[in-house]
Design a protein around this motif. Sequence first.
Motif, PDB file in Angstrom:
ATOM      1  N   GLY A 113       0.885  -1.061  -0.005  1.00  0.00           N
ATOM      2  CA  GLY A 113       0.050  -0.138  -0.039  1.00  0.00           C
ATOM      3  C   GLY A 113       0.704   1.284   0.075  1.00  0.00           C
ATOM      4  N   ILE A 114       0.390   2.249  -0.695  1.00  0.00           N
ATOM      5  CA  ILE A 114       1.362   3.680  -0.719  1.00  0.00           C
ATOM      6  C   ILE A 114       0.747   4.515   0.280  1.00  0.00           C
ATOM      7  CG2 ILE A 114       1.997   5.651  -2.439  1.00  0.00           C
ATOM      8  CD1 ILE A 114       1.445   3.680  -4.681  1.00  0.00           C
ATOM      9  N   GLU A 115       1.762   4.905   1.300  1.00  0.00           N
ATOM     10  CA  GLU A 115       1.448   5.814   2.174  1.00  0.00           C
ATOM     11  C   GLU A 115       1.245   7.439   1.492  1.00  0.00           C
ATOM     12  OE1 GLU A 115       0.418   5.646   5.307  1.00  0.00           O
ATOM     13  OE2 GLU A 115       1.462   4.076   6.185  1.00  0.00           O
ATOM     14  N   ASP A 121       3.514   1.059   3.038  1.00  0.00           N
ATOM     15  CA  ASP A 121       2.982   0.922   4.080  1.00  0.00           C
ATOM     16  C   ASP A 121       3.847  -0.298   4.632  1.00  0.00           C
ATOM     17  OD1 ASP A 121       1.698   0.378   6.590  1.00  0.00           O
ATOM     18  OD2 ASP A 121      -0.180  -0.443   5.370  1.00  0.00           O
ATOM     19  N   GLN A 122       4.677  -0.281   5.606  1.00  0.00           N
ATOM     20  CA  GLN A 122       5.378  -1.440   6.228  1.00  0.00           C
ATOM     21  C   GLN A 122       4.696  -2.033   7.290  1.00  0.00           C
ATOM     22  OE1 GLN A 122       8.776   1.135   7.555  1.00  0.00           O
ATOM     23  NE2 GLN A 122      10.073   0.505   5.938  1.00  0.00           N
ATOM     24  N   TYR A 187       9.842  -8.729  -1.328  1.00  0.00           N
ATOM     25  CA  TYR A 187       8.420  -8.843  -1.181  1.00  0.00           C
ATOM     26  C   TYR A 187       7.835  -8.052  -2.497  1.00  0.00           C
ATOM     27  CZ  TYR A 187       8.234 -10.595   3.476  1.00  0.00           C
ATOM     28  OH  TYR A 187       8.226 -11.210   4.569  1.00  0.00           O
ATOM     29  N   SER A 188       8.546  -6.950  -3.204  1.00  0.00           N
ATOM     30  CA  SER A 188       8.067  -6.454  -4.352  1.00  0.00           C
ATOM     31  C   SER A 188       8.333  -7.455  -5.494  1.00  0.00           C
ATOM     32  CB  SER A 188       8.948  -5.174  -4.576  1.00  0.00           C
ATOM     33  OG  SER A 188       8.132  -4.219  -3.875  1.00  0.00           O
TER      34      SER A 188
ATOM     35  N   PRO B   5      -3.663   3.260   3.559  1.00  0.00           N
ATOM     36  CA  PRO B   5      -2.772   3.492   2.401  1.00  0.00           C
ATOM     37  C   PRO B   5      -3.410   3.118   0.913  1.00  0.00           C
ATOM     38  CG  PRO B   5      -2.190   1.598   3.411  1.00  0.00           C
ATOM     39  CD  PRO B   5      -3.304   2.256   4.485  1.00  0.00           C
ATOM     40  N   TYR B   6      -3.026   3.775  -0.050  1.00  0.00           N
ATOM     41  CA  TYR B   6      -3.545   3.558  -1.380  1.00  0.00           C
ATOM     42  C   TYR B   6      -2.993   2.030  -2.077  1.00  0.00           C
ATOM     43  CZ  TYR B   6      -5.087   4.318  -6.339  1.00  0.00           C
ATOM     44  OH  TYR B   6      -5.436   3.998  -7.525  1.00  0.00           O
ATOM     45  N   HIS B   7      -4.004   1.256  -2.628  1.00  0.00           N
ATOM     46  CA  HIS B   7      -3.494   0.049  -3.074  1.00  0.00           C
ATOM     47  C   HIS B   7      -3.887   0.276  -4.449  1.00  0.00           C
ATOM     48  CE1 HIS B   7      -2.495  -2.380   0.364  1.00  0.00           C
ATOM     49  NE2 HIS B   7      -3.552  -1.583   1.143  1.00  0.00           N
ATOM     50  N   ARG B   8      -2.775  -0.208  -5.499  1.00  0.00           N
ATOM     51  CA  ARG B   8      -2.846   0.054  -6.891  1.00  0.00           C
ATOM     52  C   ARG B   8      -3.418  -1.310  -7.356  1.00  0.00           C
ATOM     53  NH1 ARG B   8       3.217   1.405  -9.026  1.00  0.00           N
ATOM     54  NH2 ARG B   8       2.298   2.353 -10.823  1.00  0.00           N
ATOM     55  N   PRO B   9      -4.169  -1.070  -8.031  1.00  0.00           N
ATOM     56  CA  PRO B   9      -4.663  -2.464  -8.890  1.00  0.00           C
ATOM     57  C   PRO B   9      -3.804  -3.362  -9.381  1.00  0.00           C
ATOM     58  CG  PRO B   9      -5.298  -0.476 -10.345  1.00  0.00           C
ATOM     59  CD  PRO B   9      -4.560  -0.084  -9.078  1.00  0.00           C
TER      60      PRO B   9
END
Lengths: 278, 130
Positions: A113-115, A121-122, A187-188, B5-9
């Motif tokens: 998730g992007i903060e 988001d860790q 993880y990525s 947080p934003y989750h990308r598709p």
Amino acid sequence: MTIPATDNTSETAPSKSEAGITLEILRYIPGTHSEPTFQRFEIPYVEDWSMLDALGYIKDELDSSLSYRWSCRMAVCGSCGMMFDGVPKLACETFLRDYYPRPIRVEPLENFGIERDLVIDQEPFLEKLESVKPYIIDAMANAPSGKPGAPAGHERETIQAGENRQTPKELALFDQYSMCINCLLCYSACPQFGLNPAFLGPAAISLAHRYNQDNRDQGNADRAPALNEEDGVWSCTFVGYCSEVCPKSVDPASAIQQEKVRGATDWALSWLLPKGAR
Amino acid sequence: MRQSPYHRPRDPFWYMRRSVYRRYMVREATSVFIGLWMLNLILGILQLSRGEAAWTAWLTWQQHPLMLTFSGLTLIMAMVHTTTWFAIAPKAMPKFIAGKAVVHQQVVIGHWLVFGLVSLFLLVAVYWGA
Ligand code: SF4
Ligand code: FES
């Protein structure tokens, strides 16, 4: 002392007329953006700049609202992981010169998730890490005065209990796995984690393996539940890309496969051996 | 309060994005062929239990160009699977076996040796056995 008058302007404040390079950075500011979008930044091209230097230039000179994590600048702290042209890398050991003159796409680590901007988001990872108890459990149980399985008394924790020795070979069993810096590049790289965010994942399993392999540690059974459940080691299908991107040569894929072997062996033994002998 | 947080598709064609993923998918896809070929084999055993006529019919069907192509293709797929699998097998090995450091190359060679010996034994058993 006089400093020789050399032209070092290209080092500190390069002028716009010099060669430049384009960074396309995925921007997302909660409350301002409804979804992430790419923003282009034209920056001077300096041969010895790392991506972290480039981001620093943007933050200082062009747009102070840009957010990203960093600390050590030397591949030790594990905070600066991000995607460059779709490949997870550490910003502090990735260089502009390896991409020049092409534009570079910079994105936050995939599968998280992007903060905000490049900050991910860790939190879910930290919970997973905690679940495998990444520390030595009952370290002095095998010390000269200690008795395996006995509750850890204060006396046994002291140096009077004796030294807890380890041979180079015993160290070699786990030292590679102790190199993990929690950068999350693995993880990525992992498509299984992308499909199933509950997967314990490469780094958490590598660290569990690190302590399971340590002869001072008595915690294998404590770590087994998290490792052996469906979202543990068995969610891994051995794609192997995690080991390719790891900046510390931890080889998390090997840790996961070895924990699969351990899990399967324990399971088989649990059928064969009487309860007390396990 | 912290924003969630934003989750990308997720890209449904994620496996096309990297050569590592494509190679992985090829490795996985080879098992489909092996699975189908096993089904064919089970069918053969079923036919065997149904009497001689059924068994001969199944055997003849195996010689049909379509089935020969399928068997050949399965053989190639099985080889791809074996090669890629043996190549990564050392990762599943412990660092030491009986006190000796495990050499990755030896693990791969060992796998091929066992594979070769078992194959040879089966070939001999099929041709000169019975
Ligand atoms: S295993 Fe390697 S890639 Fe994964 S978090 Fe640790 S150091 Fe980073
Ligand atoms: S800044 Fe510490 S690892 Fe890159």
